[in-house]
Motif scaffolding. Sequence first.
Motif, PDB file in Angstrom:
ATOM      1  N   MET A  24      53.370  44.250  27.980  1.00 26.54           N
ATOM      2  CA  MET A  24      52.134  43.561  28.358  1.00 26.54           C
ATOM      3  C   MET A  24      52.142  43.288  29.857  1.00 26.54           C
ATOM      4  O   MET A  24      53.110  42.749  30.394  1.00 26.54           O
ATOM      5  N   LYS A  25      51.089  43.707  30.548  1.00 26.37           N
ATOM      6  CA  LYS A  25      50.978  43.512  31.993  1.00 26.37           C
ATOM      7  C   LYS A  25      50.129  42.273  32.292  1.00 26.37           C
ATOM      8  O   LYS A  25      49.021  42.114  31.760  1.00 26.37           O
ATOM      9  N   ASN A  26      50.672  41.405  33.133  1.00 26.81           N
ATOM     10  CA  ASN A  26      49.930  40.223  33.580  1.00 26.81           C
ATOM     11  C   ASN A  26      49.026  40.589  34.751  1.00 26.81           C
ATOM     12  O   ASN A  26      49.502  41.150  35.758  1.00 26.81           O
ATOM     13  N   ILE A  27      47.762  40.239  34.636  1.00 24.14           N
ATOM     14  CA  ILE A  27      46.782  40.527  35.684  1.00 24.14           C
ATOM     15  C   ILE A  27      46.203  39.208  36.185  1.00 24.14           C
ATOM     16  O   ILE A  27      45.785  38.368  35.384  1.00 24.14           O
ATOM     17  N   VAL A  28      46.181  39.033  37.497  1.00 21.67           N
ATOM     18  CA  VAL A  28      45.493  37.910  38.122  1.00 21.67           C
ATOM     19  C   VAL A  28      44.303  38.480  38.888  1.00 21.67           C
ATOM     20  O   VAL A  28      44.454  39.432  39.664  1.00 21.67           O
ATOM     21  N   ILE A  29      43.127  37.910  38.669  1.00 19.46           N
ATOM     22  CA  ILE A  29      41.902  38.391  39.299  1.00 19.46           C
ATOM     23  C   ILE A  29      41.399  37.349  40.283  1.00 19.46           C
ATOM     24  O   ILE A  29      41.317  36.162  39.952  1.00 19.46           O
ATOM     25  N   LEU A  30      41.045  37.788  41.484  1.00 17.89           N
ATOM     26  CA  LEU A  30      40.511  36.899  42.515  1.00 17.89           C
ATOM     27  C   LEU A  30      39.022  37.186  42.705  1.00 17.89           C
ATOM     28  O   LEU A  30      38.612  38.340  42.826  1.00 17.89           O
ATOM     29  N   ILE A  31      38.223  36.132  42.742  1.00 18.22           N
ATOM     30  CA  ILE A  31      36.776  36.251  42.897  1.00 18.22           C
ATOM     31  C   ILE A  31      36.293  35.233  43.921  1.00 18.22           C
ATOM     32  O   ILE A  31      37.003  34.286  44.252  1.00 18.22           O
ATOM     33  N   SER A  32      35.048  35.430  44.366  1.00 24.10           N
ATOM     34  CA  SER A  32      34.413  34.428  45.225  1.00 24.10           C
ATOM     35  C   SER A  32      33.053  33.989  44.710  1.00 24.10           C
ATOM     36  O   SER A  32      32.474  33.045  45.234  1.00 24.10           O
ATOM     37  N   GLY A  33      32.536  34.687  43.687  1.00 22.68           N
ATOM     38  CA  GLY A  33      31.207  34.360  43.179  1.00 22.68           C
ATOM     39  C   GLY A  33      31.137  34.491  41.674  1.00 22.68           C
ATOM     40  O   GLY A  33      32.004  33.996  40.963  1.00 22.68           O
ATOM     41  N   ARG A  34      30.125  35.211  41.187  1.00 20.17           N
ATOM     42  CA  ARG A  34      29.933  35.306  39.738  1.00 20.17           C
ATOM     43  C   ARG A  34      30.967  36.189  39.074  1.00 20.17           C
ATOM     44  O   ARG A  34      31.191  36.090  37.865  1.00 20.17           O
ATOM     45  N   GLY A  35      31.586  37.075  39.839  1.00 23.85           N
ATOM     46  CA  GLY A  35      32.679  37.866  39.275  1.00 23.85           C
ATOM     47  C   GLY A  35      32.235  38.852  38.221  1.00 23.85           C
ATOM     48  O   GLY A  35      32.872  38.964  37.170  1.00 23.85           O
ATOM     49  N   SER A  36      31.178  39.610  38.483  1.00 23.00           N
ATOM     50  CA  SER A  36      30.693  40.536  37.453  1.00 23.00           C
ATOM     51  C   SER A  36      31.720  41.620  37.155  1.00 23.00           C
ATOM     52  O   SER A  36      31.853  42.061  36.000  1.00 23.00           O
ATOM     53  N   ASN A  37      32.469  42.059  38.151  1.00 25.38           N
ATOM     54  CA  ASN A  37      33.521  43.039  37.883  1.00 25.38           C
ATOM     55  C   ASN A  37      34.680  42.411  37.116  1.00 25.38           C
ATOM     56  O   ASN A  37      35.296  43.057  36.264  1.00 25.38           O
ATOM     57  N   MET A  38      34.982  41.157  37.408  1.00 21.46           N
ATOM     58  CA  MET A  38      35.977  40.442  36.612  1.00 21.46           C
ATOM     59  C   MET A  38      35.538  40.381  35.165  1.00 21.46           C
ATOM     60  O   MET A  38      36.333  40.619  34.232  1.00 21.46           O
ATOM     61  N   GLN A  39      34.261  40.076  34.936  1.00 24.06           N
ATOM     62  CA  GLN A  39      33.738  40.014  33.576  1.00 24.06           C
ATOM     63  C   GLN A  39      33.852  41.363  32.877  1.00 24.06           C
ATOM     64  O   GLN A  39      34.180  41.435  31.689  1.00 24.06           O
ATOM     65  N   ALA A  40      33.602  42.440  33.614  1.00 25.85           N
ATOM     66  CA  ALA A  40      33.714  43.777  33.028  1.00 25.85           C
ATOM     67  C   ALA A  40      35.150  44.079  32.615  1.00 25.85           C
ATOM     68  O   ALA A  40      35.397  44.661  31.552  1.00 25.85           O
ATOM     69  N   ILE A  41      36.100  43.669  33.438  1.00 28.66           N
ATOM     70  CA  ILE A  41      37.508  43.900  33.121  1.00 28.66           C
ATOM     71  C   ILE A  41      37.919  43.082  31.908  1.00 28.66           C
ATOM     72  O   ILE A  41      38.566  43.588  30.983  1.00 28.66           O
ATOM     73  N   VAL A  42      37.564  41.809  31.889  1.00 32.62           N
ATOM     74  CA  VAL A  42      37.908  40.951  30.750  1.00 32.62           C
ATOM     75  C   VAL A  42      37.270  41.486  29.476  1.00 32.62           C
ATOM     76  O   VAL A  42      37.924  41.595  28.423  1.00 32.62           O
ATOM     77  N   SER A  43      35.998  41.833  29.544  1.00 33.03           N
ATOM     78  CA  SER A  43      35.268  42.279  28.360  1.00 33.03           C
ATOM     79  C   SER A  43      35.771  43.614  27.825  1.00 33.03           C
ATOM     80  O   SER A  43      35.569  43.922  26.638  1.00 33.03           O
ATOM     81  N   ALA A  44      36.420  44.392  28.676  1.00 38.13           N
ATOM     82  CA  ALA A  44      36.936  45.695  28.243  1.00 38.13           C
ATOM     83  C   ALA A  44      38.102  45.559  27.276  1.00 38.13           C
ATOM     84  O   ALA A  44      38.438  46.527  26.581  1.00 38.13           O
ATOM     85  N   ALA A  45      38.736  44.387  27.236  1.00 36.78           N
ATOM     86  CA  ALA A  45      39.881  44.163  26.327  1.00 36.78           C
ATOM     87  C   ALA A  45      40.872  45.319  26.417  1.00 36.78           C
ATOM     88  O   ALA A  45      41.185  45.980  25.430  1.00 36.78           O
ATOM     89  N   ILE A  46      41.394  45.533  27.607  1.00 35.37           N
ATOM     90  CA  ILE A  46      42.263  46.679  27.886  1.00 35.37           C
ATOM     91  C   ILE A  46      43.592  46.514  27.151  1.00 35.37           C
ATOM     92  O   ILE A  46      44.223  45.453  27.237  1.00 35.37           O
ATOM     93  N   PRO A  47      44.046  47.537  26.450  1.00 37.23           N
ATOM     94  CA  PRO A  47      45.326  47.435  25.737  1.00 37.23           C
ATOM     95  C   PRO A  47      46.480  47.131  26.685  1.00 37.23           C
ATOM     96  O   PRO A  47      46.529  47.653  27.811  1.00 37.23           O
ATOM     97  N   ASN A  48      47.388  46.294  26.230  1.00 41.14           N
ATOM     98  CA  ASN A  48      48.603  45.951  26.976  1.00 41.14           C
ATOM     99  C   ASN A  48      48.311  45.235  28.290  1.00 41.14           C
ATOM    100  O   ASN A  48      49.136  45.260  29.210  1.00 41.14           O
ATOM    101  N   VAL A  49      47.135  44.617  28.398  1.00 39.13           N
ATOM    102  CA  VAL A  49      46.766  43.854  29.588  1.00 39.13           C
ATOM    103  C   VAL A  49      46.440  42.423  29.174  1.00 39.13           C
ATOM    104  O   VAL A  49      45.666  42.200  28.241  1.00 39.13           O
TER     105      VAL A  49
END
Length: 209
Positions: A1-26
């Motif tokens: 399992m890979k730990n991911i830390v995401i940095l944002i400054s606003g609404r984070g739409s790309n962060m939301q896309a990554i989270v919503s993708a439910a990537i295996p082993n992430v």
Amino acid sequence: MKNIVILISGRGSNMQAIVSAAIPNVRIAAVLSNRADAAGLAWAAERGIATESLNHKDFDSRFAFDTAMMEKIDAYAPDLVVLAGFMRILTPQFCAHYEGRLINIHPSLLPSFTGLHTHERAIEAGCRVAGCSIHFVTAELDCGPIIAQGVVPVLDGDNADTLAARVLAVEHKLFPQAVADFAAGRLKIEGNRVINQQRNAAGDQNLLA
């Protein structure tokens, strides 16, 4: 399992896309921001993801802020740090600390149009295509090895907003895939080039929308 830390400054739409993708082993270990009022923090917290903020205005130098941010990030033992609309120019020390495990998305086809106002500049330059680039971060702004690029047409009558919306839709597809490729160990840096071993074997899979 890979730990991911995401940095944002606003609404984070790309962060939301990554989270919503439910990537295996992430595992999305945390979402951090330089703004306490960043809308993406509330979105992440609602989904049970740890969130923190650190106001860069509270520090007397870029180096001091980056040092404090590194301490917060490192508390989550990240395998990868993702810049998803984090609107800060990072110090060389920050970039070196996360060398090879720090990626960013930029709304242009690098190396063209580094920096800000990319869509306006692409239209003004008469470009017939535009897009986005995901790259490893180095101390030189928007110049790290490119992981993937997505391409969209520049249409007659486009303005910066319409072009940005078209590019953003591609970003939301491309960024989760890049995180998945990193987590699966498919990315290899050779000089200033990123080799995606599985994708190169299957042929180019950059997006054209």
